[in-house]
Design an enzyme around this catalytic site. Structure first.
Site, PDB file in Angstrom:
ATOM      1  N   GLY A 140       0.795  -1.228   0.000  1.00  0.00           N
ATOM      2  CA  GLY A 140       0.000   0.000   0.000  1.00  0.00           C
ATOM      3  C   GLY A 140       0.826   1.276   0.000  1.00  0.00           C
ATOM      4  CG  ASP A 144       9.307 -16.207   6.254  1.00  0.00           C
ATOM      5  OD1 ASP A 144       8.369 -16.975   5.981  1.00  0.00           O
ATOM      6  OD2 ASP A 144       9.808 -15.436   5.416  1.00  0.00           O
ATOM      7  CD  GLN A 199       4.883 -23.072   3.049  1.00  0.00           C
ATOM      8  OE1 GLN A 199       5.921 -23.159   3.660  1.00  0.00           O
ATOM      9  NE2 GLN A 199       4.850 -22.640   1.799  1.00  0.00           N
TER      10      GLN A 199
HETATM   11  O1  F6P Z   1       7.573 -13.040   4.633  1.00  0.00           O
HETATM   12  C1  F6P Z   1       6.589 -13.970   4.679  1.00  0.00           C
HETATM   13  C2  F6P Z   1       6.332 -14.597   3.349  1.00  0.00           C
HETATM   14  O2  F6P Z   1       5.405 -15.604   3.578  1.00  0.00           O
HETATM   15  C3  F6P Z   1       7.573 -15.123   2.622  1.00  0.00           C
HETATM   16  O3  F6P Z   1       8.007 -16.351   3.068  1.00  0.00           O
HETATM   17  C4  F6P Z   1       7.114 -15.099   1.199  1.00  0.00           C
HETATM   18  O4  F6P Z   1       8.192 -14.944   0.322  1.00  0.00           O
HETATM   19  C5  F6P Z   1       6.241 -13.900   1.147  1.00  0.00           C
HETATM   20  O5  F6P Z   1       5.749 -13.681   2.435  1.00  0.00           O
HETATM   21  C6  F6P Z   1       5.112 -14.014   0.149  1.00  0.00           C
HETATM   22  O6  F6P Z   1       4.462 -12.793   0.087  1.00  0.00           O
HETATM   23  P1  F6P Z   1       3.227 -12.507  -0.878  1.00  0.00           P
HETATM   24  O7  F6P Z   1       2.029 -13.144  -0.249  1.00  0.00           O
HETATM   25  O8  F6P Z   1       3.127 -11.038  -0.907  1.00  0.00           O
HETATM   26  O9  F6P Z   1       3.522 -13.139  -2.207  1.00  0.00           O
END
Ligand code: F6P
Length: 360
Positions: free
Chosen positions: A77, A141, A286
């Protein structure tokens, strides 16, 4: 004159347990006679058109077991404060001023910001501009160094272990090599804990650059020795020695979308061992679904802890979980400090002791 009023928002990527934090924040604030406004879609809710809803015991009932966040979130955002690891981008003063005015106009006396590294950097910038902010750390993470654990991590680990349990049977039926790509941008916690719990044979993490040659030799030896299958878990941020991080569209700057290392590992291992190899990218599975009991409890403790910080007027602080206790650290000391998997840690050694290869 309305009651003492606080605000809460969820920012950045969602994860299981966010609703547990929201529910606990509302319940413990209610116990103190306070009112809670939930800002919609993270910091965006503070900007025109202002968007919030009053959170009550009634409308937060039954949300504990639901994944995601009932007040929405955004990580792309107008409030993006970070554009990649260690690159701090300041939010324009006009945006900060607008958010501050919204909170003042609504009589919000404190703001609970639930978010990861980037979102907490934003929270700290608001704090420096006089907004009474408290933080709740969030990252599946599990890579924030100021807290031993974050909610959502255990749910993600559970998801990885479930996936491996399923992959074991199909891989064994076909005598295949299976590669499972999991989340973990900078740190391999999900891969390590999920891999051990799901009895993976090899785990590849960002902290331990691997060698295709060593991994292929390991796979070949196992399969020639009679193993019915080989399961390899690879964190999205893992790299071969001297190799590059794999991104979705080849972008290299900013908060790039990671992906592709699983396919690369499957290709290389298939080529080198001449064994049938398949890849599964677990992706956002996940991050979805119901939180585990551990994440519900941790989320609840964080929500209660955040309200306690407000009572104690410890603004600019965030709750943390250390030595089984909820404590507080300044947001400033918490952000920008990635918690990596130490390559010589007990968990890595445990994995090695049960025969798991790290491709080294
Ligand atoms: O930082 C958390 C995370 O789940 C990472 O492991 C992953 O790369 C990212 O977010 C994915 O983000 P988005 O949902 O914006 O693609």
């Amino acid at each position: 004159m309305h009651r003492f009023r606080i605000g809460v928002l969820t920012s950045g990527g969602d994860c299981p347990g966010l609703n547990a934090v929201i529910r606990a924040t509302v319940a413990s604030a209610h116990n103190l006679g306070w009112e809670v406004l939930g800002f919609i879609d993270g910091y965006e809710g503070l900007l025109s058109p202002i968007n919030y809803k009053v959170l009550t015991l009634e409308n937060t009932q039954g949300i504990m077991s639901i994944g995601g966040t009932i007040i929405g979130t955004t990580n792309r955002g107008r409030f993006v404060a970070k554009s990649g690891m260690g690159e701090k981008a300041m939010i324009p003063q006009s945006i900060i001023d607008e958010a501050k005015k919204t909170l003042e106009d609504l009589g919000v006396r404190a703001l609970v910001c639930i978010g990861g590294d980037g979102s907490l950097t934003t929270a700290d910038q608001l704090f420096e501009n006089g907004v009474p902010v408290v933080g709740v750390p969030k990252t599946i993470d599990n890579d924030l160094s100021a807290t031993a654990m974050t909610f959502g991590f255990d749910s993600a680990v559970q998801c990885v272990a479930d996936a491996l349990d399923r992959l074991h049977t199909t891989a064994a039926s076909h005598k295949r090599v299976m590669v499972l790509e999991v989340m973990g941008r900078h740190a391999g916690w999900i891969a390590l804990y999920g891999g051990v719990a799901g009895s993976a044979d090899a785990i590849l993490i960002p902290e331990i650059p691997f060698s295709y040659e060593k991994l292929a030799t390991f796979v070949d030896k196992r399969m020639s020795g009679g193993a019915s299958a080989t399961l390899i878990v690879v964190a999205e941020g893992a790299t071969p020695r001297g190799g590059e991080i794999q991104t979705i569209d080849g972008a290299t700057k900013g908060e790039v979308r990671l992906g592709g290392i699983g396919a690369q590992v499957a290709h290389e291992i298939g080529e080198r061992t001449k064994r049938e190899t398949r890849v599964v990218v677990l992706g956002h599975l996940q991050r979805g679904g119901a939180p585990t009991t551990q994440d519900r409890n941790l989320g609840t403790r964080f929500g209660v802890g955040a309200v306690q910080l407000i009572q104690d007027k410890k603004f600019g602080h965030m709750v943390s979980y250390l030595n089984y206790q909820i404590g507080a650290v300044t947001i400033k000391e918490a952000v920008g400090q990635i918690k990596h998997v130490p390559p010589d840690s007990q968990m890595v050694k445990t994995a090695q002791a049960v025969g798991i290869s790290f491709g080294t």
